[in-house]
Design an enzyme around this catalytic site. Structure first.
Site, mmCIF file in Angstrom:
data_model
loop_
_atom_site.group_PDB
_atom_site.id
_atom_site.type_symbol
_atom_site.label_atom_id
_atom_site.label_comp_id
_atom_site.label_asym_id
_atom_site.label_seq_id
_atom_site.Cartn_x
_atom_site.Cartn_y
_atom_site.Cartn_z
ATOM 1 C CE LYS A 50 -2.846 3.945 -9.092
ATOM 2 N NZ LYS A 50 -2.466 3.796 -7.681
ATOM 3 C CG LEU A 98 -6.419 8.593 -9.179
ATOM 4 C CD1 LEU A 98 -4.947 8.525 -8.783
ATOM 5 C CD2 LEU A 98 -7.292 7.876 -8.158
ATOM 6 C CD GLU A 99 -10.114 15.611 -5.288
ATOM 7 O OE1 GLU A 99 -10.369 16.734 -4.875
ATOM 8 O OE2 GLU A 99 -10.303 14.579 -4.603
ATOM 9 C CB ALA A 101 -4.001 17.414 -5.518
ATOM 10 C CG ASP A 143 2.406 3.937 4.184
ATOM 11 O OD1 ASP A 143 3.159 4.196 5.160
ATOM 12 O OD2 ASP A 143 2.836 3.835 3.025
ATOM 13 C CD GLU A 147 6.983 10.497 3.214
ATOM 14 O OE1 GLU A 147 6.183 10.871 4.110
ATOM 15 O OE2 GLU A 147 8.023 9.874 3.451
ATOM 16 C CG ASN A 148 0.828 7.925 1.362
ATOM 17 O OD1 ASN A 148 1.036 7.916 0.151
ATOM 18 N ND2 ASN A 148 1.052 6.885 2.130
ATOM 19 C CG ASP A 161 -1.838 3.892 0.349
ATOM 20 O OD1 ASP A 161 -0.625 4.048 0.144
ATOM 21 O OD2 ASP A 161 -2.300 2.911 0.946
HETATM 22 C C1 AK1 Z 1 -1.625 7.097 -6.990
HETATM 23 C C2 AK1 Z 1 -1.830 8.276 -6.341
HETATM 24 C C3 AK1 Z 1 -7.078 6.699 0.878
HETATM 25 C C4 AK1 Z 1 -6.224 5.688 -1.222
HETATM 26 C C5 AK1 Z 1 -7.086 3.178 -0.479
HETATM 27 C C6 AK1 Z 1 -5.999 4.624 -2.073
HETATM 28 C C7 AK1 Z 1 -1.142 9.550 -6.552
HETATM 29 C C8 AK1 Z 1 -4.652 5.789 -3.783
HETATM 30 C C9 AK1 Z 1 -1.477 10.101 -7.850
HETATM 31 C C10 AK1 Z 1 -1.469 12.469 -8.077
HETATM 32 C C11 AK1 Z 1 -3.458 13.659 -8.017
HETATM 33 C C12 AK1 Z 1 -0.819 13.674 -8.289
HETATM 34 C C13 AK1 Z 1 -1.543 14.845 -8.363
HETATM 35 C C14 AK1 Z 1 -0.709 15.969 -8.592
HETATM 36 C C15 AK1 Z 1 0.582 15.648 -8.690
HETATM 37 F F1 AK1 Z 1 -7.886 6.390 1.884
HETATM 38 N N1 AK1 Z 1 -2.356 6.076 -6.557
HETATM 39 C C16 AK1 Z 1 -3.166 6.417 -5.564
HETATM 40 S S1 AK1 Z 1 -3.002 8.059 -5.164
HETATM 41 N N2 AK1 Z 1 -2.882 14.823 -8.215
HETATM 42 N N3 AK1 Z 1 -0.787 11.312 -8.006
HETATM 43 N N4 AK1 Z 1 -2.787 12.503 -7.938
HETATM 44 S S2 AK1 Z 1 0.846 13.970 -8.477
HETATM 45 F F2 AK1 Z 1 -7.592 7.689 0.213
HETATM 46 F F3 AK1 Z 1 -5.962 7.127 1.381
HETATM 47 C C17 AK1 Z 1 -6.869 5.510 -0.005
HETATM 48 C C18 AK1 Z 1 -7.298 4.250 0.376
HETATM 49 C C19 AK1 Z 1 -6.431 3.354 -1.701
HETATM 50 N N5 AK1 Z 1 -5.332 4.724 -3.263
HETATM 51 N N6 AK1 Z 1 -3.968 5.529 -4.930
HETATM 52 O O1 AK1 Z 1 -4.653 6.854 -3.268
#
Ligand code: AK1
Length: 278
Positions: A50, A98-99, A101, A143, A147-148, A161
């Site tokens: 990201k 990020l991991e 998926a 949230d 979608e999340n 998120d």
């Molecule tokens: C972008 C994201 C939690 C989470 C506090 C956060 C999406 C976030 C990135 C992808 C991986 C895609 C794929 C495949 C297709 F507790 N920013 C993010 S997630 N694989 N998109 N990522 S698209 F975990 F919910 C939490 C708490 C912050 N932050 N940030 O998840």
């Protein structure tokens, strides 16, 4: 496909930089960030990168929010929470590793048809587990919605998120620019709220996975939805099992204190029953 399992170790000796990755296709974008599929050159591991532009962050005055997001996400390590392996920055951008998926979210999944009940129980078990973990670290998600939630390899869910103004979600803002569907009564009424907002959202999401639409109607009919939420007015189609209905009804209580704890939900007959079938 290789995955980074213990990247903290790989990354402890030196800081990553953009040059360590072969950046591939664009897989998503938010208000401030762009997400790419990428491969770490050294190991061939696939990750999601990201990339956030610093100037844009500053202009929108959200530097603080990104810092907080990174701080939170770097502490989280659970099989059902999207991992952040690390981050780095250069002159122009901040980059989160990020991991990765496979790409579909629970939202994409329900666009085609509602999900069979025995799959919903498997999903809810994982979401409850993820939420129990993050609440244990005193993090409120705020949230929770389809979608999340990303669907990983082997139907393993990854809570994330995607949102950007993660910590600027006061109810008044949301009611004007977002959807009401997942807002609990206490947020609509602008009262004190705590981690019980996530429990509420869990109930809404469970209903939506089972039925295909949220329980209090859709965005178009704002006033109506508002009243239905306050009065907790909803019903189930007949084909949904009694245990499933009871699970959702147990959660959707007006008084946050009457909503069950995650521990109680984990042991609810509906989720237990599916565990015994495996
Ligand atoms: C972008 C994201 C939690 C989470 C506090 C956060 C999406 C976030 C990135 C992808 C991986 C895609 C794929 C495949 C297709 F507790 N920013 C993010 S997630 N694989 N998109 N990522 S698209 F975990 F919910 C939490 C708490 C912050 N932050 N940030 O998840």
């Amino acid at each position: 496909m290789k995955h980074l399992h213990n990247v903290d170790i790989c990354n402890s000796s030196r800081q990553w930089c953009l040059d360590d990755f072969k950046v591939g296709i664009h897989i998503g974008s938010g208000r401030f960030g762009t997400v790419y599929r990428a491969q770490e050159k050294k190991t061939g591991a696939v990750v999601a990168l990201k990339i956030v532009n610093k100037q844009e962050l500053q202009k929108a005055k959200v530097v603080r929010f990104l810092k907080r997001e990174i701080e939170i996400q770097s502490r989280l390590s659970h099989p059902n929470v999207l991992r952040m392996y690390g981050y780095f920055d250069d002159k122009d951008s901040v980059c989160m590793v990020l991991e990765h998926a496979p790409g579909r979210t629970l939202y994409d999944l329900i666009q085609t048809s509602p999900i069979p009940e025995n799959t919903v129980t498997k999903y809810m078990t994982q979401i409850v587990s993820a939420l129990r973990y993050i609440h244990g670290l005193k993090v409120i998600h705020r949230d929770i919605k389809p979608e999340n939630v990303l669907i990983g390899e082997g139907n393993v869910l990854k809570m994330a998120d995607f949102g950007w103004a993660v910590h600027d979600r006061r109810p008044r803002r949301r009611t004007f620019c977002g959807t009401l569907d997942y807002l609990p009564p206490e947020m609509i009424e602008d009262k004190y709220h705590d981690e019980k907002v996530d429990i509420w959202a869990l109930g809404i999401m469970c209903y939506e996975l089972l039925v295909g639409i949220p329980p209090f109607g859709d965005v178009e009919n704002y006033v109506e939805t508002y009243h239905r939420i306050i009065q907790i007015k909803f019903s189930f189609p007949n084909h949904i099992s009694m245990n499933a209905q009871q699970f959702v009804k147990r959660i959707l209580r007006h008084d946050p204190r009457q909503r069950p704890t995650l521990e109680v939900l984990e042991n609810h007959p509906w989720l237990q029953q599916s565990r015994e079938q495996q």
